[in-house]
Design a protein around this motif. Structure first.
Motif, PDB file in Angstrom:
ATOM      1  N   MET A   1       0.838  -1.201   0.000  1.00 14.77           N
ATOM      2  CA  MET A   1       0.000   0.000   0.000  1.00 14.77           C
ATOM      3  C   MET A   1       0.873   1.251   0.000  1.00 14.77           C
ATOM      4  N   VAL A   2       1.936   1.246   0.784  1.00 12.94           N
ATOM      5  CA  VAL A   2       2.845   2.392   0.816  1.00 12.94           C
ATOM      6  C   VAL A   2       3.501   2.585  -0.545  1.00 12.94           C
ATOM      7  N   GLU A   3       3.941   1.495  -1.182  1.00 11.65           N
ATOM      8  CA  GLU A   3       4.555   1.594  -2.507  1.00 11.65           C
ATOM      9  C   GLU A   3       3.602   2.238  -3.512  1.00 11.65           C
ATOM     10  N   VAL A   4       2.350   1.800  -3.491  1.00  8.66           N
ATOM     11  CA  VAL A   4       1.364   2.346  -4.418  1.00  8.66           C
ATOM     12  C   VAL A   4       1.078   3.815  -4.104  1.00  8.66           C
ATOM     13  N   LEU A   5       0.934   4.151  -2.831  1.00  7.87           N
ATOM     14  CA  LEU A   5       0.681   5.539  -2.440  1.00  7.87           C
ATOM     15  C   LEU A   5       1.831   6.453  -2.852  1.00  7.87           C
ATOM     16  N   VAL A   6       3.059   5.982  -2.714  1.00  5.85           N
ATOM     17  CA  VAL A   6       4.217   6.778  -3.136  1.00  5.85           C
ATOM     18  C   VAL A   6       4.122   7.059  -4.628  1.00  5.85           C
ATOM     19  N   ASP A   7       3.864   6.034  -5.421  1.00 11.67           N
ATOM     20  CA  ASP A   7       3.757   6.232  -6.867  1.00 11.67           C
ATOM     21  C   ASP A   7       2.594   7.149  -7.239  1.00 11.67           C
ATOM     22  N   ILE A   8       1.486   7.014  -6.538  1.00  9.12           N
ATOM     23  CA  ILE A   8       0.331   7.875  -6.816  1.00  9.12           C
ATOM     24  C   ILE A   8       0.674   9.336  -6.533  1.00  9.12           C
TER      25      ILE A   8
ATOM     26  N   LYS B   1      -5.233   5.258  13.136  1.00  8.48           N
ATOM     27  CA  LYS B   1      -3.840   5.068  13.564  1.00  8.48           C
ATOM     28  C   LYS B   1      -3.043   4.314  12.510  1.00  8.48           C
ATOM     29  N   VAL B   2      -3.653   3.315  11.920  1.00  2.18           N
ATOM     30  CA  VAL B   2      -2.976   2.563  10.855  1.00  2.18           C
ATOM     31  C   VAL B   2      -2.773   3.458   9.639  1.00  2.18           C
ATOM     32  N   MET B   3      -3.794   4.220   9.292  1.00 10.14           N
ATOM     33  CA  MET B   3      -3.682   5.106   8.132  1.00 10.14           C
ATOM     34  C   MET B   3      -2.628   6.175   8.371  1.00 10.14           C
ATOM     35  N   ASP B   4      -2.564   6.670   9.583  1.00  7.44           N
ATOM     36  CA  ASP B   4      -1.544   7.653   9.945  1.00  7.44           C
ATOM     37  C   ASP B   4      -0.139   7.050   9.783  1.00  7.44           C
ATOM     38  N   ARG B   5       0.016   5.819  10.216  1.00  6.02           N
ATOM     39  CA  ARG B   5       1.295   5.127  10.074  1.00  6.02           C
ATOM     40  C   ARG B   5       1.652   4.921   8.595  1.00  6.02           C
ATOM     41  N   LEU B   6       0.654   4.548   7.784  1.00  5.58           N
ATOM     42  CA  LEU B   6       0.897   4.356   6.353  1.00  5.58           C
ATOM     43  C   LEU B   6       1.345   5.658   5.687  1.00  5.58           C
ATOM     44  N   TYR B   7       0.687   6.753   6.039  1.00 11.72           N
ATOM     45  CA  TYR B   7       1.064   8.029   5.426  1.00 11.72           C
ATOM     46  C   TYR B   7       2.385   8.552   5.957  1.00 11.72           C
ATOM     47  N   ALA B   8       2.711   8.249   7.186  1.00 11.62           N
ATOM     48  CA  ALA B   8       4.034   8.629   7.702  1.00 11.62           C
ATOM     49  C   ALA B   8       5.108   7.903   6.905  1.00 11.62           C
ATOM     50  N   ARG B   9       4.896   6.631   6.641  1.00 15.47           N
ATOM     51  CA  ARG B   9       5.847   5.861   5.836  1.00 15.47           C
ATOM     52  C   ARG B   9       5.889   6.374   4.393  1.00 15.47           C
ATOM     53  N   THR B  10       4.735   6.740   3.861  1.00 14.26           N
ATOM     54  CA  THR B  10       4.667   7.270   2.492  1.00 14.26           C
ATOM     55  C   THR B  10       5.450   8.569   2.394  1.00 14.26           C
ATOM     56  N   ILE B  11       5.241   9.456   3.345  1.00  7.10           N
ATOM     57  CA  ILE B  11       5.949  10.745   3.353  1.00  7.10           C
ATOM     58  C   ILE B  11       7.447  10.526   3.512  1.00  7.10           C
ATOM     59  N   ASP B  12       7.840   9.617   4.398  1.00  4.90           N
ATOM     60  CA  ASP B  12       9.266   9.309   4.560  1.00  4.90           C
ATOM     61  C   ASP B  12       9.867   8.811   3.243  1.00  4.90           C
ATOM     62  N   SER B  13       9.150   7.931   2.568  1.00  5.26           N
ATOM     63  CA  SER B  13       9.640   7.405   1.284  1.00  5.26           C
ATOM     64  C   SER B  13       9.759   8.506   0.239  1.00  5.26           C
ATOM     65  N   LEU B  14       8.796   9.413   0.226  1.00  4.91           N
ATOM     66  CA  LEU B  14       8.861  10.531  -0.720  1.00  4.91           C
ATOM     67  C   LEU B  14      10.049  11.441  -0.408  1.00  4.91           C
ATOM     68  N   HIS B  15      10.310  11.664   0.865  1.00  2.00           N
ATOM     69  CA  HIS B  15      11.469  12.479   1.259  1.00  2.00           C
ATOM     70  C   HIS B  15      12.779  11.823   0.821  1.00  2.00           C
ATOM     71  N   VAL B  16      12.872  10.516   1.004  1.00  2.00           N
ATOM     72  CA  VAL B  16      14.076   9.797   0.595  1.00  2.00           C
ATOM     73  C   VAL B  16      14.268   9.909  -0.920  1.00  2.00           C
ATOM     74  N   LYS B  17      13.197   9.736  -1.676  1.00  2.00           N
ATOM     75  CA  LYS B  17      13.286   9.850  -3.138  1.00  2.00           C
ATOM     76  C   LYS B  17      13.687  11.266  -3.545  1.00  2.00           C
ATOM     77  N   GLU B  18      13.115  12.252  -2.887  1.00  2.00           N
ATOM     78  CA  GLU B  18      13.448  13.647  -3.196  1.00  2.00           C
ATOM     79  C   GLU B  18      14.922  13.932  -2.880  1.00  2.00           C
ATOM     80  N   LYS B  19      15.365  13.457  -1.732  1.00  2.00           N
ATOM     81  CA  LYS B  19      16.745  13.697  -1.321  1.00  2.00           C
ATOM     82  C   LYS B  19      17.730  13.026  -2.279  1.00  2.00           C
TER      83      LYS B  19
END
Length: 112
Positions: free
Chosen positions: A32-39, A90-108
């Motif tokens: 789900m995080v992988e898909v959200l990052v791509d979206i 809480k689960v959705m919050d965790r998923l989006y925290a991971r999504t945002i972290d992944s986006l930051h890593v890709k940006e960096k």
């Protein structure tokens, strides 16, 4: 007869209390995080196109279809998964925290 019914109901209760596995039509959290990052990356890309907002709204579904193909899922599986995870904030919050972290890593990594 009554004892058999109670025994049968107890059996089903015990089964339902077992491990909380996702059904086949729900993406696991990692996928789900992988898909959200791509979206979100695709939404950002489409927003940079020098076209009107209405045109970008028509264009985005084509990109979204490609995302689902890339991940080997259907849009209905993604929607069901999103609805499933939205039930627990809480689960959705965790998923989006991971999504945002992944986006930051890709940006960096893109900047470096």
């Amino acid at each position: 007869m009554k004892n058999k019914l109670i025994l049968l109901l107890s059996f089903f209760v015990l089964l339902s209390c077992g491990e909380n596995k996702l059904s086949e039509d729900i993406l696991d959290e990692d996928k789900m995080v992988e898909v959200l990052v791509d979206i979100h990356m695709t939404e950002g890309l489409v927003s940079t196109f020098p076209i009107h907002y209405d045109s970008s709204r028509l264009l985005y579904p084509y990109f979204e279809t490609e995302i689902f193909k890339k991940h080997g899922i259907s849009d209905s599986v993604f929607k069901k998964s999103l609805e499933f995870y939205l039930r627990d904030i809480k689960v959705m919050d965790r998923l989006y925290a991971r999504t945002i972290d992944s986006l930051h890593v890709k940006e960096k990594s893109r900047i470096e």
